[in-house]
Motif scaffolding. Structure first.
Motif: not given
Length: 77
Positions: A61-64, A3, A69-71, A42
């Motif tokens: 980074e992460c799952a939505p 990630k 928000k994707r972080w 972001y």
């Protein structure tokens, strides 16, 4: 695949469990050979609301988590 981890400054902590982070990148212009600074904002997930405006943090980074928000916040620098 690892990630991405970015470093930036918190520009807003007004929303619940969310911080807005401004990440700056520097690069050399291909024609002018001049160093240029560009920044992008972001939205990152901060579940405990621990980070305040002006803090320098790392985001990953992460799952939505929501629409924008994707972080997620990793730690303080």
């Amino acid at each position: 695949m690892p990630k991405r981890i970015l470093q930036g400054t918190v520009t807003s902590d007004a929303n619940a469990q969310t911080v807005t982070v401004s990440v700056e990148r520097r690069f050399t212009h291909p024609v002018l050979k001049k160093t240029i600074r560009k920044s992008k904002k972001y939205r990152a997930h901060d579940p405990e609301n621990t980070f305040k405006k002006g803090d320098v943090i790392r985001i990953q980074e992460c799952a939505p988590v929501s629409k924008s928000k994707r972080w997620e916040v990793v730690d303080r620098v």
